[in-house]
Design a protein around this motif. Sequence first.
Motif, PDB file in Angstrom:
ATOM      1  N   ALA A 100       0.805  -1.227   0.000  1.00 41.27           N
ATOM      2  CA  ALA A 100       0.000   0.000   0.000  1.00 41.27           C
ATOM      3  C   ALA A 100       0.837   1.276   0.000  1.00 41.27           C
ATOM      4  O   ALA A 100       0.466   2.280   0.589  1.00 41.27           O
ATOM      5  CB  ALA A 100      -0.950   0.002   1.197  1.00 41.27           C
ATOM      6  N   SER A 101       2.008   1.247  -0.670  1.00 42.54           N
ATOM      7  CA  SER A 101       2.886   2.412  -0.795  1.00 42.54           C
ATOM      8  C   SER A 101       3.411   2.908   0.544  1.00 42.54           C
ATOM      9  O   SER A 101       3.876   4.057   0.643  1.00 42.54           O
ATOM     10  CB  SER A 101       2.165   3.561  -1.517  1.00 42.54           C
ATOM     11  OG  SER A 101       1.782   3.174  -2.817  1.00 42.54           O
ATOM     12  N   ILE A 102       3.364   2.071   1.580  1.00 39.85           N
ATOM     13  CA  ILE A 102       3.839   2.504   2.899  1.00 39.85           C
ATOM     14  C   ILE A 102       5.328   2.820   2.855  1.00 39.85           C
ATOM     15  O   ILE A 102       5.796   3.806   3.432  1.00 39.85           O
ATOM     16  CB  ILE A 102       3.528   1.430   3.960  1.00 39.85           C
ATOM     17  CG1 ILE A 102       2.016   1.285   4.135  1.00 39.85           C
ATOM     18  CG2 ILE A 102       4.185   1.779   5.289  1.00 39.85           C
ATOM     19  CD1 ILE A 102       1.615   0.182   5.092  1.00 39.85           C
ATOM     20  N   GLY A 103       6.104   1.982   2.168  1.00 39.16           N
ATOM     21  CA  GLY A 103       7.538   2.199   2.095  1.00 39.16           C
ATOM     22  C   GLY A 103       7.890   3.516   1.435  1.00 39.16           C
ATOM     23  O   GLY A 103       8.721   4.290   1.942  1.00 39.16           O
ATOM     24  N   ALA A 104       7.258   3.811   0.291  1.00 40.58           N
ATOM     25  CA  ALA A 104       7.535   5.065  -0.414  1.00 40.58           C
ATOM     26  C   ALA A 104       7.121   6.267   0.418  1.00 40.58           C
ATOM     27  O   ALA A 104       7.839   7.279   0.482  1.00 40.58           O
ATOM     28  CB  ALA A 104       6.810   5.072  -1.761  1.00 40.58           C
ATOM     29  N   HIS A 105       5.970   6.176   1.068  1.00 40.71           N
ATOM     30  CA  HIS A 105       5.507   7.290   1.901  1.00 40.71           C
ATOM     31  C   HIS A 105       6.429   7.507   3.103  1.00 40.71           C
ATOM     32  O   HIS A 105       6.685   8.656   3.502  1.00 40.71           O
ATOM     33  CB  HIS A 105       4.079   7.031   2.389  1.00 40.71           C
ATOM     34  CG  HIS A 105       3.050   7.159   1.312  1.00 40.71           C
ATOM     35  ND1 HIS A 105       3.223   7.966   0.214  1.00 40.71           N
ATOM     36  CD2 HIS A 105       1.813   6.591   1.163  1.00 40.71           C
ATOM     37  CE1 HIS A 105       2.154   7.894  -0.563  1.00 40.71           C
ATOM     38  NE2 HIS A 105       1.295   7.060  -0.012  1.00 40.71           N
TER      39      HIS A 105
END
Length: 320
Positions: A100-105
């Motif tokens: 869920a794009s947690i790493g990028a965020h």
Amino acid sequence: PARPRLSPTRIARIARHALPLLPLPLIGAWAVADWHTVRDGAARLSSADPWWLLAGLFFTCMGWVIAAVVRQGALPERLPPGLLLASQFAAGAANQVLPASIGAHAVTLRFLQSRGIPLSRATASLALYSLVKPVAKTLVLLAFLVAFPELLHLGELLPDRRTLLMVAGGVTTALVTAGVLVTAVRPLRRPLLGFVRTALTDARILHTRPSRVLALWGGAAATPLLQASVLASVGFALGLPLSWTQVVLALLLASTAVGAVPAPGGIGPVDAAVVFTMITFGAPMGLAAATVIGYRVLTVWVPLLPGALVLSVMVQRKIL
């Protein structure tokens, strides 16, 4: 004789020097776990048209540039372009590990804080970014459906009634739960209301600046087109009998239908949906699957090691 103890300063120094090497064993472990995909994808790409693969690599690189543009468009302050681009390259590697794009965020949040952006405003920027991207992608999808209605087989691609009811039920449950928590749990009320005020204020300021509006909405609309161009380039390199427009629609429909499933980098559910949609458009199953595997190799595995090393170096130098 007793061994001399390592001082905290020496331990920290050793950790800083070892940190850039940490991604190597992690990526090695991931490669072993996903060895069949890596092997099959590399074998397919080794016999593909190299010029189309080079075009796919170009569109992949442009994806990081556009990501940096959208991130800048979601924040009133001007960020250093070089470091912002490097942070998005590093964020791409982190995004393949967490769903869920947690790493990028998380990477972007640390970068914004290191540039002196308060936590509340940095979080509001991430929220605006996360809101604009799906809205812009939906608008692009609607534009394609209006422009090319003959390419869409509605009866085969639309979800059935049961699936729609499940999605509607999930969204309703999430909204009701959030409302109950805000109403019942007083400690959450003040920070949440403060966050909403900050987000609305920044969004209002951004939308009074044409350059930020263009960066935010234009970049968000260009993102799925670049991703689809990578997929189409790999398909053309392998001889996929679909047009660029069909590939764009396949990716837009698939990512819209199952993109909310929390998988790292969207890998898994989106891949299966893209293959199914391309088959619906007339592509052979084996060639459609090979195209998606090659797409993942080009967009995930090729930049993963350099992206992880850039992430480690930025952490080591306290940029993140």
